[in-house]
Design a protein around this motif. Structure first.
Motif, PDB file in Angstrom:
ATOM      1  N   HIS A  39      18.219  16.687   9.644  1.00 60.29           N
ATOM      2  CA  HIS A  39      19.126  16.039   8.681  1.00 60.29           C
ATOM      3  C   HIS A  39      18.373  15.071   7.760  1.00 60.29           C
ATOM      4  CE1 HIS A  39      22.486  17.716  10.979  1.00 60.29           C
ATOM      5  NE2 HIS A  39      23.203  17.466   9.883  1.00 60.29           N
ATOM      6  N   THR A  40      17.326  14.430   8.298  1.00 59.29           N
ATOM      7  CA  THR A  40      16.537  13.527   7.452  1.00 59.29           C
ATOM      8  C   THR A  40      15.778  14.348   6.407  1.00 59.29           C
ATOM      9  OG1 THR A  40      16.270  12.093   9.397  1.00 59.29           O
ATOM     10  CG2 THR A  40      14.982  11.536   7.468  1.00 59.29           C
ATOM     11  N   CYS A  41      15.290  15.519   6.791  1.00 60.04           N
ATOM     12  CA  CYS A  41      14.622  16.411   5.826  1.00 60.04           C
ATOM     13  C   CYS A  41      15.600  16.814   4.724  1.00 60.04           C
ATOM     14  CB  CYS A  41      14.100  17.673   6.526  1.00 60.04           C
ATOM     15  SG  CYS A  41      12.726  17.359   7.646  1.00 60.04           S
ATOM     16  N   GLU A  78       5.621  14.446   6.241  1.00 57.39           N
ATOM     17  CA  GLU A  78       5.290  13.230   7.001  1.00 57.39           C
ATOM     18  C   GLU A  78       6.571  12.615   7.536  1.00 57.39           C
ATOM     19  OE1 GLU A  78       3.215  10.626   4.367  1.00 57.39           O
ATOM     20  OE2 GLU A  78       1.336  11.745   4.522  1.00 57.39           O
ATOM     21  N   VAL A  79       6.524  12.171   8.791  1.00 60.13           N
ATOM     22  CA  VAL A  79       7.695  11.538   9.407  1.00 60.13           C
ATOM     23  C   VAL A  79       7.335  10.109   9.823  1.00 60.13           C
ATOM     24  CG1 VAL A  79       9.411  11.660  11.254  1.00 60.13           C
ATOM     25  CG2 VAL A  79       8.514  13.778  10.265  1.00 60.13           C
ATOM     26  N   TYR A  80       8.166   9.167   9.401  1.00 60.74           N
ATOM     27  CA  TYR A  80       7.989   7.747   9.748  1.00 60.74           C
ATOM     28  C   TYR A  80       9.203   7.294  10.545  1.00 60.74           C
ATOM     29  CZ  TYR A  80       4.468   7.712   6.031  1.00 60.74           C
ATOM     30  OH  TYR A  80       3.374   7.980   5.252  1.00 60.74           O
ATOM     31  N   CYS A  81       8.988   6.366  11.472  1.00 63.36           N
ATOM     32  CA  CYS A  81      10.126   5.805  12.189  1.00 63.36           C
ATOM     33  C   CYS A  81      10.156   4.291  11.990  1.00 63.36           C
ATOM     34  CB  CYS A  81      10.112   6.170  13.670  1.00 63.36           C
ATOM     35  SG  CYS A  81       8.827   5.335  14.599  1.00 63.36           S
ATOM     36  N   PHE A  82      11.347   3.730  12.138  1.00 62.09           N
ATOM     37  CA  PHE A  82      11.529   2.284  12.059  1.00 62.09           C
ATOM     38  C   PHE A  82      12.703   1.937  12.957  1.00 62.09           C
ATOM     39  CE2 PHE A  82      14.046   4.269   8.771  1.00 62.09           C
ATOM     40  CZ  PHE A  82      15.297   3.658   8.908  1.00 62.09           C
ATOM     41  N   LEU A  87      17.314   8.117   7.045  1.00 59.58           N
ATOM     42  CA  LEU A  87      18.563   7.957   7.804  1.00 59.58           C
ATOM     43  C   LEU A  87      18.404   6.770   8.750  1.00 59.58           C
ATOM     44  CD1 LEU A  87      19.659  11.645   8.640  1.00 59.58           C
ATOM     45  CD2 LEU A  87      20.659  10.110   6.944  1.00 59.58           C
ATOM     46  N   LEU A  88      19.409   5.911   8.773  1.00 61.84           N
ATOM     47  CA  LEU A  88      19.379   4.708   9.613  1.00 61.84           C
ATOM     48  C   LEU A  88      19.534   5.058  11.091  1.00 61.84           C
ATOM     49  CD1 LEU A  88      21.612   2.402   7.383  1.00 61.84           C
ATOM     50  CD2 LEU A  88      19.142   2.239   7.688  1.00 61.84           C
ATOM     51  N   PRO A  89      19.112   4.159  11.999  1.00 64.62           N
ATOM     52  CA  PRO A  89      19.166   4.447  13.447  1.00 64.62           C
ATOM     53  C   PRO A  89      20.577   4.780  13.948  1.00 64.62           C
ATOM     54  CG  PRO A  89      17.921   2.434  13.038  1.00 64.62           C
ATOM     55  CD  PRO A  89      18.511   2.834  11.729  1.00 64.62           C
ATOM     56  N   GLN A  90      21.624   4.181  13.340  1.00 65.55           N
ATOM     57  CA  GLN A  90      22.984   4.398  13.836  1.00 65.55           C
ATOM     58  C   GLN A  90      23.532   5.790  13.507  1.00 65.55           C
ATOM     59  OE1 GLN A  90      21.839   2.076  11.702  1.00 65.55           O
ATOM     60  NE2 GLN A  90      23.452   1.071  10.523  1.00 65.55           N
ATOM     61  N   VAL A  91      22.875   6.501  12.546  1.00 55.68           N
ATOM     62  CA  VAL A  91      23.410   7.796  12.099  1.00 55.68           C
ATOM     63  C   VAL A  91      23.402   8.827  13.230  1.00 55.68           C
ATOM     64  CG1 VAL A  91      22.986   9.745  10.529  1.00 55.68           C
ATOM     65  CG2 VAL A  91      22.868   7.395   9.664  1.00 55.68           C
ATOM     66  N   LYS A 144      17.585   4.180  18.738  1.00 60.58           N
ATOM     67  CA  LYS A 144      16.591   3.128  18.518  1.00 60.58           C
ATOM     68  C   LYS A 144      15.902   3.320  17.167  1.00 60.58           C
ATOM     69  CE  LYS A 144      12.374   1.064  20.399  1.00 60.58           C
ATOM     70  NZ  LYS A 144      11.269   1.204  21.358  1.00 60.58           N
ATOM     71  N   HIS A 145      15.528   4.557  16.872  1.00 61.08           N
ATOM     72  CA  HIS A 145      14.748   4.835  15.666  1.00 61.08           C
ATOM     73  C   HIS A 145      15.604   5.316  14.504  1.00 61.08           C
ATOM     74  CE1 HIS A 145      10.972   5.621  18.338  1.00 61.08           C
ATOM     75  NE2 HIS A 145      11.033   4.371  17.935  1.00 61.08           N
ATOM     76  N   GLY A 146      15.255   4.825  13.300  1.00 60.29           N
ATOM     77  CA  GLY A 146      15.679   5.469  12.062  1.00 60.29           C
ATOM     78  C   GLY A 146      14.491   6.279  11.590  1.00 60.29           C
ATOM     79  N   LEU A 147      14.722   7.218  10.666  1.00 62.44           N
ATOM     80  CA  LEU A 147      13.636   8.094  10.225  1.00 62.44           C
ATOM     81  C   LEU A 147      13.504   8.126   8.710  1.00 62.44           C
ATOM     82  CD1 LEU A 147      14.168  11.275  12.479  1.00 62.44           C
ATOM     83  CD2 LEU A 147      12.513   9.437  12.823  1.00 62.44           C
ATOM     84  N   ILE A 148      12.263   8.284   8.257  1.00 60.14           N
ATOM     85  CA  ILE A 148      11.969   8.579   6.853  1.00 60.14           C
ATOM     86  C   ILE A 148      11.112   9.848   6.860  1.00 60.14           C
ATOM     87  CG2 ILE A 148      10.734   7.847   4.771  1.00 60.14           C
ATOM     88  CD1 ILE A 148      11.244   4.924   5.639  1.00 60.14           C
ATOM     89  N   VAL A 149      11.481  10.814   6.027  1.00 59.20           N
ATOM     90  CA  VAL A 149      10.669  12.027   5.869  1.00 59.20           C
ATOM     91  C   VAL A 149      10.174  12.069   4.432  1.00 59.20           C
ATOM     92  CG1 VAL A 149      10.732  14.551   5.786  1.00 59.20           C
ATOM     93  CG2 VAL A 149      11.795  13.367   7.695  1.00 59.20           C
TER      94      VAL A 149
END
Length: 199
Positions: A159-161, A176-180, A141-145, A127-132
């Motif tokens: 892996h996003t880090c 900081e971690v963001y989700c979308f 990284l996009l949600p499908q990764v 469901k979530h993609g992440l931004i660090v």
């Protein structure tokens, strides 16, 4: 959310943009693509365009934030994914017939306010993609990764880090971690039927 028709239009616009750019060497105007665009394409949205060839990544670039209209963001991301991804040589015109085009429409990223111990429980795989973010470093990284690579939430955070050029445990140490969320539309085969992919 986009409708299936709008999702198909998004993928068509991305492919047509790459075709025109590779054959003419310049960016087309959004209305020169011949693709009918609904009013949603005038809205400001984040978007990524992903290209795969034989199941392997061939380019992926986008706008994490809604900094331009959806149609402009698709145009820019499509050309960038085909010609400006530093990990790959530019796509050749004759190669395009072997490439699957995928467009991911993003929701506005939101900061996850949780302690490092609670963070993994806040991340929903599929469901979530992440931004660090930390200092000048940022990775997305996009949600499908995560589902495509069998990652759990801790793997996904690590892996996003690393994508940000940080150590895998930066999320434990105050980054900081963001989700979308993302709505994914992709061709079943090169230039084929467009489907919405769900995990």
């Amino acid at each position: 959310m986009l409708t299936e028709t709008e999702g198909r239009a998004a993928v068509k616009l991305a492919r047509k943009t790459i075709e025109i750019f590779l054959s003419k060497g310049k960016s087309p105007r959004p209305d020169a693509s011949g693709v009918e665009l609904s009013p949603v394409f005038e809205e400001y949205r984040g978007v990524f365009v992903t290209l795969t060839e034989g199941g392997l990544l061939r380019g992926c670039i986008g706008h994490p934030y809604p900094d331009s209209t959806l149609k402009e963001a698709i145009l820019d991301s499509a050309i960038s994914a085909a010609t400006r991804d530093p990990r790959f040589p530019p796509v050749e015109e004759e190669e395009l017939k072997n490439i699957v085009v995928e467009v991911t429409i993003l929701t506005q990223p939101e900061k996850i306010n949780a302690s490092p111990k609670e963070l993994p429980d806040k991340v929903e795989i599929g469901k979530h993609g992440l931004i660090v973010k930390q200092g000048y470093c940022q990775g997305l990284l996009l949600p499908q990764v995560a589902p495509e690579n069998d990652m759990d939430s801790i793997d996904f955070l690590s892996h996003t880090c690393m994508k940000a050029g940080l150590s895998p445990d930066a999320w434990v140490k105050g980054a900081e971690v963001y989700c979308f969320e993302g709505q994914i539309f992709k061709e079943k085969e090169p230039d084929g039927e467009v489907i919405e992919e769900k995990f």
